[in-house]
Design a protein around this motif. Structure first.
Motif, PDB file in Angstrom:
ATOM      1  N   PHE A  55      -7.915 -35.358 -30.663  1.00  0.00           N
ATOM      2  CA  PHE A  55      -8.035 -36.585 -31.451  1.00  0.00           C
ATOM      3  C   PHE A  55      -9.180 -36.367 -32.420  1.00  0.00           C
ATOM      4  O   PHE A  55     -10.345 -36.296 -32.029  1.00  0.00           O
ATOM      5  N   SER A  56      -8.832 -36.226 -33.689  1.00  0.00           N
ATOM      6  CA  SER A  56      -9.826 -35.942 -34.718  1.00  0.00           C
ATOM      7  C   SER A  56      -9.727 -37.020 -35.784  1.00  0.00           C
ATOM      8  O   SER A  56      -8.715 -37.123 -36.492  1.00  0.00           O
ATOM      9  N   ALA A  57     -10.786 -37.845 -35.901  1.00  0.00           N
ATOM     10  CA  ALA A  57     -10.774 -38.977 -36.830  1.00  0.00           C
ATOM     11  C   ALA A  57     -12.117 -39.104 -37.541  1.00  0.00           C
ATOM     12  O   ALA A  57     -12.576 -40.216 -37.830  1.00  0.00           O
ATOM     13  N   SER A  58     -12.755 -38.001 -37.843  1.00  0.00           N
ATOM     14  CA  SER A  58     -14.064 -38.042 -38.490  1.00  0.00           C
ATOM     15  C   SER A  58     -13.957 -38.543 -39.927  1.00  0.00           C
ATOM     16  O   SER A  58     -12.878 -38.529 -40.532  1.00  0.00           O
ATOM     17  N   ASN A  59     -15.104 -38.989 -40.452  1.00  0.00           N
ATOM     18  CA  ASN A  59     -15.198 -39.438 -41.844  1.00  0.00           C
ATOM     19  C   ASN A  59     -14.207 -40.555 -42.141  1.00  0.00           C
ATOM     20  O   ASN A  59     -13.428 -40.497 -43.101  1.00  0.00           O
ATOM     21  N   ASN A  60     -14.248 -41.600 -41.299  1.00  0.00           N
ATOM     22  CA  ASN A  60     -13.492 -42.821 -41.530  1.00  0.00           C
ATOM     23  C   ASN A  60     -14.445 -44.005 -41.389  1.00  0.00           C
ATOM     24  O   ASN A  60     -15.662 -43.835 -41.509  1.00  0.00           O
ATOM     25  N   ARG A  61     -13.897 -45.192 -41.124  1.00  0.00           N
ATOM     26  CA  ARG A  61     -14.725 -46.400 -41.000  1.00  0.00           C
ATOM     27  C   ARG A  61     -14.442 -47.105 -39.673  1.00  0.00           C
ATOM     28  O   ARG A  61     -14.514 -48.333 -39.588  1.00  0.00           O
ATOM     29  N   LEU A  62     -14.117 -46.315 -38.668  1.00  0.00           N
ATOM     30  CA  LEU A  62     -13.833 -46.888 -37.366  1.00  0.00           C
ATOM     31  C   LEU A  62     -15.096 -47.515 -36.782  1.00  0.00           C
ATOM     32  O   LEU A  62     -16.207 -47.008 -36.981  1.00  0.00           O
ATOM     33  N   SER A  63     -14.926 -48.592 -36.049  1.00  0.00           N
ATOM     34  CA  SER A  63     -16.085 -49.316 -35.512  1.00  0.00           C
ATOM     35  C   SER A  63     -15.791 -49.757 -34.086  1.00  0.00           C
ATOM     36  O   SER A  63     -14.702 -49.539 -33.548  1.00  0.00           O
ATOM     37  N   GLY A  64     -16.791 -50.389 -33.468  1.00  0.00           N
ATOM     38  CA  GLY A  64     -16.628 -50.872 -32.112  1.00  0.00           C
ATOM     39  C   GLY A  64     -16.876 -49.784 -31.089  1.00  0.00           C
ATOM     40  O   GLY A  64     -17.145 -48.623 -31.422  1.00  0.00           O
ATOM     41  N   PRO A  65     -16.785 -50.116 -29.818  1.00  0.00           N
ATOM     42  CA  PRO A  65     -17.069 -49.141 -28.753  1.00  0.00           C
ATOM     43  C   PRO A  65     -15.872 -48.228 -28.494  1.00  0.00           C
ATOM     44  O   PRO A  65     -14.739 -48.518 -28.896  1.00  0.00           O
ATOM     45  N   LEU A  66     -16.152 -47.152 -27.793  1.00  0.00           N
ATOM     46  CA  LEU A  66     -15.068 -46.284 -27.320  1.00  0.00           C
ATOM     47  C   LEU A  66     -14.385 -46.976 -26.151  1.00  0.00           C
ATOM     48  O   LEU A  66     -15.052 -47.403 -25.205  1.00  0.00           O
ATOM     49  N   PRO A  67     -13.061 -47.110 -26.192  1.00  0.00           N
ATOM     50  CA  PRO A  67     -12.382 -47.752 -25.048  1.00  0.00           C
ATOM     51  C   PRO A  67     -12.495 -46.890 -23.791  1.00  0.00           C
ATOM     52  O   PRO A  67     -12.369 -45.666 -23.841  1.00  0.00           O
ATOM     53  N   SER A  68     -12.759 -47.536 -22.682  1.00  0.00           N
ATOM     54  CA  SER A  68     -12.938 -46.795 -21.423  1.00  0.00           C
ATOM     55  C   SER A  68     -11.678 -46.043 -21.029  1.00  0.00           C
ATOM     56  O   SER A  68     -11.744 -45.060 -20.280  1.00  0.00           O
ATOM     57  N   SER A  69     -10.523 -46.468 -21.540  1.00  0.00           N
ATOM     58  CA  SER A  69      -9.262 -45.808 -21.178  1.00  0.00           C
ATOM     59  C   SER A  69      -9.206 -44.368 -21.674  1.00  0.00           C
ATOM     60  O   SER A  69      -8.418 -43.566 -21.156  1.00  0.00           O
ATOM     61  N   LEU A  70     -10.036 -44.014 -22.656  1.00  0.00           N
ATOM     62  CA  LEU A  70     -10.045 -42.624 -23.123  1.00  0.00           C
ATOM     63  C   LEU A  70     -10.468 -41.673 -22.005  1.00  0.00           C
ATOM     64  O   LEU A  70     -10.130 -40.490 -22.027  1.00  0.00           O
ATOM     65  N   GLY A  71     -11.214 -42.174 -21.051  1.00  0.00           N
ATOM     66  CA  GLY A  71     -11.642 -41.332 -19.939  1.00  0.00           C
ATOM     67  C   GLY A  71     -10.499 -40.883 -19.052  1.00  0.00           C
ATOM     68  O   GLY A  71     -10.687 -40.009 -18.200  1.00  0.00           O
ATOM     69  N   ASN A  72      -9.307 -41.466 -19.248  1.00  0.00           N
ATOM     70  CA  ASN A  72      -8.150 -41.095 -18.421  1.00  0.00           C
ATOM     71  C   ASN A  72      -7.368 -39.920 -19.008  1.00  0.00           C
ATOM     72  O   ASN A  72      -6.397 -39.473 -18.393  1.00  0.00           O
ATOM     73  N   LEU A  73      -7.736 -39.449 -20.198  1.00  0.00           N
ATOM     74  CA  LEU A  73      -6.954 -38.431 -20.892  1.00  0.00           C
ATOM     75  C   LEU A  73      -7.245 -37.054 -20.300  1.00  0.00           C
ATOM     76  O   LEU A  73      -8.142 -36.336 -20.745  1.00  0.00           O
TER      77      LEU A  73
END
Length: 994
Positions: free
Chosen positions: A480-498
């Motif tokens: 998952f590569s999304a650098s140089n954007n305007r994403l905001s907010g926290p990292l969802p805890s569900s990412l830890g399941n990947l």
């Protein structure tokens, strides 16, 4: 007397039994006696039978019960050609293909086959010249000698076959040029000469006289010059394949006169000029491929008017202009590949509306305008590849309903607007690449429906909003590569399941909150880049427990607290915690200068080299003493560097003198007829010519005066201390290679031309392999060149080479260092086994395998029992070869930090148990077209790497299993001419590397 009577009675009974079998059966038994039958395939050839008509492979005429057909295809038979078969008077059909027939084929052996109409000796080990007697057989219509070791020129007698219809000499060692007298065979329907080392020469114009020809397969024949216009007169020709030669000049306009042609393959040549008009009038044309040439100018407007045209490949040329408008009128077009050209303008607005388009690859051009709204109107589009163009506007709404999509690559265009919500959730999509555009909006929660997504690459856009928690449902997500954007907010805890996550790059966004905890599932994460965001809180100690993490960048955030001691567990190539608000002492491992730049901009960190610690009383004297020590150290370093430079200069001068002793004192031992002397070899031993270096010596590329190239291996000096400590000497390695390679003659074993010796300097001169080693190519950025058919051929070639060593050499030879770097590739990616520096013959004394004094081999390839017992036999090579097969299937190294404590064998086994077969297959391979073959090859690799040697098949059996992999699929996709259908070939796609 009683014993004598019994003996006479026994002989009488034998005579009765033999007399009960007819003469044709006796000829067959005589043939069987001359062959080895390791699989006991001919066990039902019973001398007690009165007729052989019910024996395996035997067919008889309906009247008279005479043998008319002998078909022993693929039975694993070994030995010389059974000449007694030709004494069967009515034998019309004879096939010994896919065996190990390993003799020459003398005229006397085949001359008696007067009734023979069909002779198939393909895929054997026959050697020597082509026999003249074959052309004298009055009824011979089908002759297939494909895949042998026949050498020398095509004899003039081959221009006098009386009724020949099919002539196949593919993949032999034929030399000279393709002779013009083949144009005399006016009865020919198929002429297949591909993949022979013919001398450079032109295509004989006389081939245009073959008025009955339906298949002309001349790929890889070393042709130069123009394509003869006379070929345009072959009105019955269905398949024209002139690919992979050095043809130049223009495509003749007469090609458009091939009224019956189904496919035209001209790829991988040096053709130039424009694409001629007239393809549109070819009413049977299904496929045209002129890729990888120097064609220029616009594509002809009528190119897509052929009514049944399915596949058009003109990639990697210099074609200009726009895509012809006729492409939108085509009702049959399935695949269009025009990447790596100079096309400009916009695409027809209704492209895809009328045709069942499945693959569209227009990458690396100058195309602009909108992506057509109708691109997936027929609902079968699988691959949309438009990398590096100038497309603008929004993504078509119809793509969000294109549920067949598997790969979308739109990198580096000027696309903008929001991505349609449904597009994020396409169920079969596994690669989504939108990098380098101006897309906006957020990532839709619908993405949870994209169950097959493996890579999401959306860097360098204007995406905003939070990362949806639904991304945690993407069980196959690797990157998952999304650098140089305007994403905001926290990292969802569900990412830890990947659990499959390997790379997470979100740097340069506006993400906030604390870093994730509960990330124990990230066992495969190797790269984590969260730099330049607004993360707060402490660094989770769990990061130090990730087994393969080697890239960690958390710089440019608002992180606080101390640095967890657990981070010392990581083996980091990139480590950056700069520009945060970290405090406290550094962990001891990080208190070294090599980590100086990893902690800049953290005022709260206390360590000497940071210069931020408070100065206590008495520290001035201490610092002065330290300054003195540093000065002494710097002076000592300077003296050391100067000394090393002087020593290196003297050493090079000494080595140069060693390399060029009196040439008259060199001793040359040749193993083949040479066209060069040792003096030419010695003149090439220059550091500028070094092409490789290994444990046994350096390898040089030598260009000879006749233009040919050879590889020269100069063994290390015999006085090396580590060699002595290992109880091996360079003399032993040299003797092993010379003794082994000097007596070997096999198409899949690298040829040793000669050896040169002078005192303790030893040189081995090999044939030059222009594509280097399999390992170097497979694991480089050129790995995409190795499509599945090429990898399969490499595996089969190497297996046949090892089978020869194990089963056809007396005594058998164990290589002891089978690995991908010791499998060399020629100009056509044919594979040959090389490097016999550690090869040993197995003693045939019935005392078990020979015990070696040290472990030979390479990490990741060594069989488990060899590492512990030092006992070597053929089963050790079979294990190593199994690892090579796994490399070819997975594209991965035999050992890799990604595997943790496992090697490739254990990783494949575990990954298949947890996630299925698809997870381990190299993503560069087109699984859709070759899934069955890849799965079978993977099974063979795992069988070869069984932990118990007794469960591993012999190399002869491995060869047969690999042959069956392709043979079974060949019967499913074979065309009426017997050649593999081109529509199932894997294409080389430089833009498909993922």
């Amino acid at each position: 007397m009683a014993l004598a009577a019994l003996a006479v009675l026994f002989l009488f009974q034998l005579c009765r039994l033999s007399l009960s079998l007819n003469q044709e059966g006796l000829y067959l038994l005589q043939a069987k006696r001359g062959l080895e039958d390791p699989d006991n395939a001919l066990s039902d050839w019973n001398p007690r039978d009165s007729t052989p008509c019910n024996w395996t492979g035997i067919a008889c005429s309906s009247a008279g019960a005479t043998v008319t057909s002998v078909d022993l295809t693929g039975l694993g038979l070994t030995g010389p050609f059974p000449a007694s078969l030709c004494r069967i008077p009515n034998l019309a059909f004879l096939s010994l293909s896919w065996n190990n027939i390993n003799s020459s084929l003398p005229d006397s052996a085949v001359a008696p086959c007067a009734a023979l109409a069909h002779l198939d000796l393909s895929q054997n080990l026959l050697v020597g010249p082509l026999p003249d007697a074959l052309a004298a057989l009055p009824s011979l219509a089908h002759l297939d000698l494909t895949g042998n070791n026949f050498s020398g020129p095509i004899p003039p007698s081959f221009g006098r076959f009386p009724v020949i219809q099919d002539l196949s000499l593919v993949a032999n060692l034929l030399t000279s040029t393709v002779p013009a007298f083949l144009g005399n065979l006016t009865t020919l329907r198929q002429l297949n000469l591909s993949y022979n080392p013919f001398a450079p020469g032109g295509i004989p114009p006389s081939l245009g006289n073959l008025s009955s020809l339906e298949v002309l397969w001349l790929a890889g024949c070393n042709f130069i010059g123009d394509i003869p216009p006379s070929l345009g007169g072959l009105s019955k020709l269905a398949d024209l394949d002139l690919s992979t030669n050095a043809l130049s000049g223009r495509i003749p306009e007469s090609i458009a006169n091939l009224s019956s042609v189904i496919q035209i393959e001209l790829y991988n040549n040096s053709l130039s000029g424009p694409v001629p008009p007239g393809f549109g009038k070819l009413s049977s044309l299904l496929r045209v491929d002129a890729s990888m040439n120097h064609l220029e100018g616009p594509l002809p407007e009528d190119l897509f008017d052929a009514p049944f045209l399915e596949s058009v490949h003109f990639y990697s040329n210099r074609i200009t202009g726009s895509v012809p408008s006729g492409v939108s009128r085509s009702t049959s077009l399935i695949e269009l590949r025009l990447f790596a050209n100079r096309l400009n303008g916009s695409l027809p607005a209704d492209l895809g509306k009328n045709s069942p388009l499945m693959v569209l690859d227009l990458s690396d051009n100058l195309l602009s305008g909108d992506i057509p709204q109708s691109i997936c109107d027929r609902g079968v589009l699988e691959e949309l590849l438009l990398i590096d163009n100038l497309f603008s506007g929004r993504l078509p709404e119809g793509l969000s309903r294109c549920r067949t999509l598997t790969r979308v690559r739109l990198r580096n265009n000027q696309l903008s607007g929001e991505v349609p919500a449904g597009f994020w959730g396409l169920p079969h999509l596994w690669l989504l690449e939108l990098r380098g555009n101006s897309f906006s909006g957020g990532i839709s929660p619908v993405i949870s429906s994209a169950a097959n997504l493996s890579k999401i690459l959306i860097d360098d856009n204007q995406f905003s909003g939070s990362i949806p928690s639904e991304m945690g449902a993407l069980s196959k997500l690797y990157e998952f590569s999304a650098s140089n954007n305007r994403l905001s907010g926290p990292l969802p805890s569900s990412l830890g399941n990947l659990a499959e996550l390997g790379q997470l790059d979100l740097h340069h966004n506006f993400l906030s909150g604390e870093l994730l905890r509960g990330i124990q599932s990230w066992k495969k994460l190797s790269e984590l880049n969260l730099a330049d965001n607004e993360f707060t809180g402490r660094i989770p100690p769990e990061l130090g427990d990730l087994p393969v993490l080697n890239y960690l960048d958390l710089s440019g955030n608002l992180l606080t607290g101390d640095i967890p001691l657990q981070l010392q567990n990581l083996k980091l190539n990139e480590f950056n915690l700069s520009n945060n608000d970290l405090s406290g002492p550094l962990p001891p491992l990080f208190s070294r200068d090599i980590y100086r730049d990893s902690f800049l901009g953290n005022p709260g960190l206390c360590h000497e080299f940071s210069g931020l610690c408070p100065v206590s009383r008495g520290t001035g004297d201490r610092h002065g003493f330290i300054w003195l020590l540093r000065s002494i150290f710097m002076m000592a370093t300077l003296i050391f560097v100067v000394g090393v430079a002087w020593f290196f200069w003297r050493y090079r001068k000494y080595k140069k003198a060693q390399l060029t002793p009196d040439k008259s004192k060199w001793t040359l031992t040749s193993f083949h007829k040479l066209g060069f002397s040792e003096y030419e070899i010695l003149d090439c031993l220059d550091e500028d010519n070094v092409i490789g270096s290994g444990g046994s010596g350096k390898v040089y590329k030598a260009v000879l005066s006749n233009g040919e190239m050879v590889a020269v291996k100069k063994l290390w000096g015999a006085s090396k201390k580590d060699v002595e400590n290992a109880n091996q000497s360079v003399d032993d390695g040299f003797a092993a290679e010379v003794a082994t390679l000097g007596k070997i003659r096999h198409k899949n074993i690298v040829k040793l031309w000669c050896c040169c010796t002078h005192k303790d300097c030893k040189l081995l001169v090999y044939e030059f392999m222009p594509n280097g080693s399999l390992g170097d190519l497979l694991h480089s950025n050129k790995g995409a060149l190795l499509d599945w058919p090429t990898r399969y051929k490499i595996a089969l070639d190497a297996a046949e080479g090892l089978s020869y060593l194990h089963h056809d050499c007396m005594p058998p030879i164990v290589h002891r260092d089978v690995k991908s770097n010791n499998i060399l590739l020629d100009g056509e990616y044919g594979a040959k086994v090389a490097d016999f520096g550690v090869a040993k013959t197995v003693e045939m004394m019935g005392k078990g395998p020979k015990s070696m004094s040290v472990i030979a081999g390479s990490c990741g390839y060594i069989a488990p029992e060899y590492a512990y017992t030092l006992r070597v036999n053929e089963k050790s090579d079979i294990y190593s070869f199994g690892v090579v097969i796994l490399e070819l299937v997975t594209g991965k190294f035999p050992v890799d930090p990604e595997f943790g404590e496992k090697d490739l064998v254990k990783w494949v086994t575990c990954a298949m148990e947890q996630n299925g077969v698809d997870h381990v297959i190299d993503p560069k391979l087109d699984v859709r077209q070759h899934r069955e073959e890849i799965n079978k090859a993977l099974s063979i690799g795992l069988l070869c790497t069984s932990s118990l040697p007794i469960n591993r098949p012999s190399m002869r059996r491995v060869v047969k299993m690999l042959q069956e992999v392709r043979a079974e699929n060949k019967t499913q996709i074979e065309t009426k001419d017997g050649k593999l259908s081109p529509y199932y070939r894997e294409e080389v796609d430089p833009n498909s590397s993922v």
